[in-house]
Write a protein that holds these residues in place. Sequence first.
Motif, PDB file in Angstrom:
ATOM      1  N   MET A  34       0.868  -1.173   0.000  1.00  0.00           N
ATOM      2  CA  MET A  34       0.000   0.000   0.000  1.00  0.00           C
ATOM      3  C   MET A  34       0.902   1.218   0.000  1.00  0.00           C
ATOM      4  O   MET A  34       1.918   1.245   0.682  1.00  0.00           O
ATOM      5  N   GLY A  35       0.555   2.216  -0.770  1.00  0.00           N
ATOM      6  CA  GLY A  35       1.383   3.414  -0.803  1.00  0.00           C
ATOM      7  C   GLY A  35       0.701   4.519  -1.570  1.00  0.00           C
ATOM      8  O   GLY A  35      -0.466   4.405  -1.953  1.00  0.00           O
ATOM      9  N   ARG A  36       1.448   5.579  -1.784  1.00  0.00           N
ATOM     10  CA  ARG A  36       0.933   6.696  -2.571  1.00  0.00           C
ATOM     11  C   ARG A  36       2.104   7.515  -3.065  1.00  0.00           C
ATOM     12  O   ARG A  36       3.188   7.500  -2.494  1.00  0.00           O
ATOM     13  N   ARG A  63      -5.628   7.747   1.822  1.00  0.00           N
ATOM     14  CA  ARG A  63      -4.330   7.659   2.467  1.00  0.00           C
ATOM     15  C   ARG A  63      -3.349   6.787   1.687  1.00  0.00           C
ATOM     16  O   ARG A  63      -2.210   7.158   1.494  1.00  0.00           O
ATOM     17  N   TYR A  64      -3.782   5.594   1.261  1.00  0.00           N
ATOM     18  CA  TYR A  64      -2.894   4.666   0.567  1.00  0.00           C
ATOM     19  C   TYR A  64      -3.642   3.953  -0.551  1.00  0.00           C
ATOM     20  O   TYR A  64      -4.839   3.732  -0.464  1.00  0.00           O
TER      21      TYR A  64
END
Length: 122
Positions: A34-36, A63-64
């Motif tokens: 999970m990320g951005r 958020r992600y």
Amino acid sequence: MKEILAIIRPNKMTKTKEVLETLGSPAMTAIRVMGRGKQKAILNEVSMATKEPELLKAEGNMRYIPKRMISVVVPDEDTSLIVEAIMKINHTGQIGDGKIFVCPITDAFRVRTKENGDAAIF
């Protein structure tokens, strides 16, 4: 040896895996992550249930984002070919296409046989 770390869209994983195998790099590690990026979210990128539906309403609020991270160790001379292939498969021209990192590998060990260096990988 080089390690190629690629963070890609989940829907590109199968095609990426198939092309890497065709190019002679069938061994990889794949992880759900999970990320951005710096944009903080991608509108309509995620189609999953959430307890906070307002997070999916506007760009920049989530958020992600679910992604896949793959790790492939390749000989130095194959690095450019593999990177180019990953970029070609995963390029859509849209925000969220991913990132690729190339890291040097100083040594590798196969635990079962205690081989090291290229013999442990290739």
